[in-house]
Design a protein around this motif. Structure first.
Motif, PDB file in Angstrom:
ATOM      1  N   MET A 137       0.839  -1.193   0.000  1.00  0.00           N
ATOM      2  CA  MET A 137       0.000   0.000   0.000  1.00  0.00           C
ATOM      3  C   MET A 137       0.882   1.253   0.000  1.00  0.00           C
ATOM      4  SD  MET A 137      -2.865  -1.564   0.013  1.00  0.00           S
ATOM      5  CE  MET A 137      -4.077  -0.271   0.284  1.00  0.00           C
ATOM      6  N   VAL A 138       0.370   2.342  -0.550  1.00  0.00           N
ATOM      7  CA  VAL A 138       1.117   3.601  -0.534  1.00  0.00           C
ATOM      8  C   VAL A 138       1.509   3.950   0.899  1.00  0.00           C
ATOM      9  CG1 VAL A 138       1.005   6.074  -1.023  1.00  0.00           C
ATOM     10  CG2 VAL A 138      -0.001   4.444  -2.637  1.00  0.00           C
ATOM     11  N   GLY A 139       0.586   3.713   1.825  1.00  0.00           N
ATOM     12  CA  GLY A 139       0.851   4.005   3.221  1.00  0.00           C
ATOM     13  C   GLY A 139       1.852   3.078   3.879  1.00  0.00           C
ATOM     14  N   SER A 140       2.268   2.013   3.194  1.00  0.00           N
ATOM     15  CA  SER A 140       3.318   1.154   3.739  1.00  0.00           C
ATOM     16  C   SER A 140       4.693   1.581   3.247  1.00  0.00           C
ATOM     17  CB  SER A 140       3.069  -0.312   3.380  1.00  0.00           C
ATOM     18  OG  SER A 140       3.143  -0.516   1.981  1.00  0.00           O
ATOM     19  N   LEU A 141       4.725   2.487   2.268  1.00  0.00           N
ATOM     20  CA  LEU A 141       5.986   3.026   1.760  1.00  0.00           C
ATOM     21  C   LEU A 141       6.338   4.368   2.396  1.00  0.00           C
ATOM     22  CD1 LEU A 141       5.652   2.459  -2.108  1.00  0.00           C
ATOM     23  CD2 LEU A 141       6.894   1.043  -0.465  1.00  0.00           C
ATOM     24  N   LEU A 142       5.315   5.088   2.840  1.00  0.00           N
ATOM     25  CA  LEU A 142       5.508   6.461   3.289  1.00  0.00           C
ATOM     26  C   LEU A 142       4.891   6.677   4.668  1.00  0.00           C
ATOM     27  CD1 LEU A 142       4.559   8.143  -0.098  1.00  0.00           C
ATOM     28  CD2 LEU A 142       6.870   7.977   0.857  1.00  0.00           C
ATOM     29  N   PRO A 143       5.475   7.561   5.472  1.00  0.00           N
ATOM     30  CA  PRO A 143       4.926   7.819   6.808  1.00  0.00           C
ATOM     31  C   PRO A 143       3.545   8.457   6.733  1.00  0.00           C
ATOM     32  CG  PRO A 143       7.175   8.660   6.591  1.00  0.00           C
ATOM     33  CD  PRO A 143       6.715   8.316   5.219  1.00  0.00           C
ATOM     34  N   ALA A 144       2.753   8.223   7.758  1.00  0.00           N
ATOM     35  CA  ALA A 144       1.431   8.833   7.854  1.00  0.00           C
ATOM     36  C   ALA A 144       1.545  10.281   8.310  1.00  0.00           C
ATOM     37  CB  ALA A 144       0.575   8.042   8.831  1.00  0.00           C
ATOM     38  N   GLY A 145       0.462  11.035   8.107  1.00  0.00           N
ATOM     39  CA  GLY A 145       0.376  12.378   8.656  1.00  0.00           C
ATOM     40  C   GLY A 145       0.745  13.513   7.725  1.00  0.00           C
ATOM     41  N   TYR A 146       1.130  13.208   6.489  1.00  0.00           N
ATOM     42  CA  TYR A 146       1.464  14.264   5.530  1.00  0.00           C
ATOM     43  C   TYR A 146       0.202  14.718   4.794  1.00  0.00           C
ATOM     44  CZ  TYR A 146       6.446  13.485   6.268  1.00  0.00           C
ATOM     45  OH  TYR A 146       7.689  13.401   6.835  1.00  0.00           O
ATOM     46  N   GLU A 147       0.236  15.947   4.300  1.00  0.00           N
ATOM     47  CA  GLU A 147      -0.943  16.492   3.613  1.00  0.00           C
ATOM     48  C   GLU A 147      -1.206  15.792   2.286  1.00  0.00           C
ATOM     49  OE1 GLU A 147      -1.361  21.105   4.957  1.00  0.00           O
ATOM     50  OE2 GLU A 147       0.160  20.673   3.430  1.00  0.00           O
ATOM     51  N   ARG A 148      -0.131  15.489   1.550  1.00  0.00           N
ATOM     52  CA  ARG A 148      -0.305  14.932   0.204  1.00  0.00           C
ATOM     53  C   ARG A 148       0.692  13.803  -0.036  1.00  0.00           C
ATOM     54  NH1 ARG A 148      -2.584  18.947  -3.165  1.00  0.00           N
ATOM     55  NH2 ARG A 148      -2.470  17.459  -4.884  1.00  0.00           N
ATOM     56  N   TYR A 149       0.318  12.932  -0.981  1.00  0.00           N
ATOM     57  CA  TYR A 149       1.166  11.822  -1.395  1.00  0.00           C
ATOM     58  C   TYR A 149       1.215  11.829  -2.921  1.00  0.00           C
ATOM     59  CZ  TYR A 149       0.860  10.393   3.444  1.00  0.00           C
ATOM     60  OH  TYR A 149       0.938  10.385   4.814  1.00  0.00           O
ATOM     61  N   VAL A 150       2.402  11.702  -3.475  1.00  0.00           N
ATOM     62  CA  VAL A 150       2.599  11.856  -4.914  1.00  0.00           C
ATOM     63  C   VAL A 150       3.435  10.694  -5.443  1.00  0.00           C
ATOM     64  CG1 VAL A 150       3.664  13.300  -6.700  1.00  0.00           C
ATOM     65  CG2 VAL A 150       2.440  14.367  -4.785  1.00  0.00           C
ATOM     66  N   ARG A 151       3.081  10.268  -6.623  1.00  0.00           N
ATOM     67  CA  ARG A 151       3.833   9.215  -7.328  1.00  0.00           C
ATOM     68  C   ARG A 151       4.543   9.847  -8.525  1.00  0.00           C
ATOM     69  NH1 ARG A 151       1.211   4.979 -11.327  1.00  0.00           N
ATOM     70  NH2 ARG A 151       2.760   3.300 -11.388  1.00  0.00           N
ATOM     71  N   VAL A 152       5.866   9.749  -8.577  1.00  0.00           N
ATOM     72  CA  VAL A 152       6.645  10.239  -9.715  1.00  0.00           C
ATOM     73  C   VAL A 152       6.938   9.048 -10.622  1.00  0.00           C
ATOM     74  CG1 VAL A 152       8.819  11.262 -10.476  1.00  0.00           C
ATOM     75  CG2 VAL A 152       7.649  12.169  -8.458  1.00  0.00           C
ATOM     76  N   LEU A 153       6.414   9.097 -11.833  1.00  0.00           N
ATOM     77  CA  LEU A 153       6.545   7.984 -12.759  1.00  0.00           C
ATOM     78  C   LEU A 153       7.940   7.943 -13.368  1.00  0.00           C
ATOM     79  CD1 LEU A 153       3.138   8.447 -14.628  1.00  0.00           C
ATOM     80  CD2 LEU A 153       3.614   7.104 -12.574  1.00  0.00           C
ATOM     81  N   HIS A 154       8.455   6.746 -13.531  1.00  0.00           N
ATOM     82  CA  HIS A 154       9.730   6.566 -14.209  1.00  0.00           C
ATOM     83  C   HIS A 154       9.480   6.458 -15.717  1.00  0.00           C
ATOM     84  CE1 HIS A 154      11.576   4.615 -10.342  1.00  0.00           C
ATOM     85  NE2 HIS A 154      11.165   5.858 -10.156  1.00  0.00           N
ATOM     86  N   PRO A 155      10.430   6.899 -16.533  1.00  0.00           N
ATOM     87  CA  PRO A 155      10.222   6.813 -17.983  1.00  0.00           C
ATOM     88  C   PRO A 155      10.225   5.372 -18.472  1.00  0.00           C
ATOM     89  CG  PRO A 155      12.449   7.529 -17.464  1.00  0.00           C
ATOM     90  CD  PRO A 155      11.707   7.523 -16.169  1.00  0.00           C
ATOM     91  N   ALA A 156       9.689   5.173 -19.671  1.00  0.00           N
ATOM     92  CA  ALA A 156       9.662   3.839 -20.267  1.00  0.00           C
ATOM     93  C   ALA A 156      11.076   3.339 -20.480  1.00  0.00           C
ATOM     94  CB  ALA A 156       8.910   3.875 -21.591  1.00  0.00           C
ATOM     95  N   ASP A 157      11.233   2.012 -20.413  1.00  0.00           N
ATOM     96  CA  ASP A 157      12.559   1.452 -20.646  1.00  0.00           C
ATOM     97  C   ASP A 157      12.907   1.551 -22.122  1.00  0.00           C
ATOM     98  OD1 ASP A 157      11.257  -0.632 -21.982  1.00  0.00           O
ATOM     99  OD2 ASP A 157      11.272  -1.937 -20.223  1.00  0.00           O
ATOM    100  N   ARG A 158      14.109   1.151 -22.444  1.00  0.00           N
ATOM    101  CA  ARG A 158      14.610   1.331 -23.816  1.00  0.00           C
ATOM    102  C   ARG A 158      13.836   0.525 -24.839  1.00  0.00           C
ATOM    103  NH1 ARG A 158      21.161   1.324 -22.567  1.00  0.00           N
ATOM    104  NH2 ARG A 158      21.157   3.243 -21.330  1.00  0.00           N
ATOM    105  N   ASP A 159      13.163  -0.527 -24.388  1.00  0.00           N
ATOM    106  CA  ASP A 159      12.360  -1.334 -25.313  1.00  0.00           C
ATOM    107  C   ASP A 159      10.951  -0.787 -25.486  1.00  0.00           C
ATOM    108  OD1 ASP A 159      14.465  -3.125 -25.662  1.00  0.00           O
ATOM    109  OD2 ASP A 159      13.893  -4.284 -23.891  1.00  0.00           O
ATOM    110  N   GLY A 160      10.631   0.270 -24.740  1.00  0.00           N
ATOM    111  CA  GLY A 160       9.305   0.864 -24.843  1.00  0.00           C
ATOM    112  C   GLY A 160       8.212   0.035 -24.209  1.00  0.00           C
ATOM    113  N   ASP A 161       8.593  -0.883 -23.328  1.00  0.00           N
ATOM    114  CA  ASP A 161       7.615  -1.782 -22.717  1.00  0.00           C
ATOM    115  C   ASP A 161       7.065  -1.251 -21.404  1.00  0.00           C
ATOM    116  OD1 ASP A 161       8.002  -3.613 -24.770  1.00  0.00           O
ATOM    117  OD2 ASP A 161       9.686  -4.545 -23.750  1.00  0.00           O
ATOM    118  N   GLY A 162       7.254  -0.008 -21.123  1.00  0.00           N
ATOM    119  CA  GLY A 162       6.815   0.540 -19.850  1.00  0.00           C
ATOM    120  C   GLY A 162       8.007   0.793 -18.958  1.00  0.00           C
ATOM    121  N   PRO A 163       7.784   1.449 -17.830  1.00  0.00           N
ATOM    122  CA  PRO A 163       8.903   1.774 -16.951  1.00  0.00           C
ATOM    123  C   PRO A 163       9.537   0.521 -16.358  1.00  0.00           C
ATOM    124  CG  PRO A 163       6.808   2.268 -15.893  1.00  0.00           C
ATOM    125  CD  PRO A 163       6.509   1.930 -17.314  1.00  0.00           C
TER     126      PRO A 163
END
Length: 220
Positions: A32-58
């Motif tokens: 869960m997102v809450g298992s990666l990050l501490p509780a109590g913050y106003e916002r939670y954001v996901r920064v996407l990684h670019p697609a791999d060199r084969d274009g199959d997704g990050p």
């Protein structure tokens, strides 16, 4: 030979300031997102990684080196302690070992092996231990994260390649105004922060970021 860390950065041996992280993060495997990050913050954001060199997704892995600078640019302006930050690098990343590594030289006359130091020697340093992961902890200014990433990966001096930089898995400032969590098994980097910082991340042209709810599952 052990490479020197960039000015202002140091390997931490006193991990007292990191104790709160162990208490704040539930089991990573909970998914869960809450298992990666501490509780109590106003916002939670996901920064996407670019697609791999084969274009199959990050691809899986920590934040790509070229994204570290724009992320750090936002984050260092979003803390009252920009020169007092902590960085956790997973000790199983492959750039660390017991302090030495075997190198081989193969020629027409045979093979010669010798012992060399890894890019950064963490032998003897304590670890920040979380479920399923242990981290060597470094300390320094937020803006030096790219220099640290390149040094750990041995990418130093002329010809160094930012694409090969090993960006720390965990980052946070002493005032805990934000917290970053990436991992070798993830395809995105996750950030807990204030509402104002989240808006900057979402609007940054160099980052592909989306808001998340801490109760949501970690997306592939």
């Amino acid at each position: 030979m052990t490479s020197s860390l960039p000015a202002g950065l140091a390997l931490r041996h006193d991990l007292t300031p990191t104790a709160w992280v162990r208490e704040a993060l539930p089991d990573f495997a909970a998914g869960m997102v809450g298992s990666l990050l501490p509780a109590g913050y106003e916002r939670y954001v996901r920064v996407l990684h670019p697609a791999d060199r084969d274009g199959d997704g990050p691809g899986e892995g920590t934040l790509p080196g070229p994204l570290a600078a724009p992320l750090a640019e936002v984050l260092e302006g979003s803390t009252a302690t920009p020169d007092d930050c902590f960085f956790g690098v997973w000790d199983g990343c492959g750039y660390f070992d017991d302090g030495t590594a075997t190198a081989l030289l193969v020629s027409g006359t045979g093979t010669v092996s010798w012992r060399v130091r890894p890019a950064v020697d963490i032998a003897g340093a304590p670890r920040l231990a979380l479920p399923h992961r242990e981290y060597a902890v470094f300390h320094g200014p937020a803006g030096s994260v790219t220099a640290l990433a390149m040094t750990v990966a041995g990418e130093i001096g002329e010809g160094a390649d930012l694409d090969n930089a090993l960006v720390p898995d965990l980052w946070w400032p002493a005032d805990r105004s934000w917290f970053v969590h990436g991992d070798t098994d993830l395809t995105a980097t996750w950030i807990a922060c204030s509402a104002a910082t989240a808006e900057q991340l979402l609007a940054h042209p160099g980052l592909e970021a989306v808001p998340m709810d801490p109760a949501s599952p970690v997306l592939p």
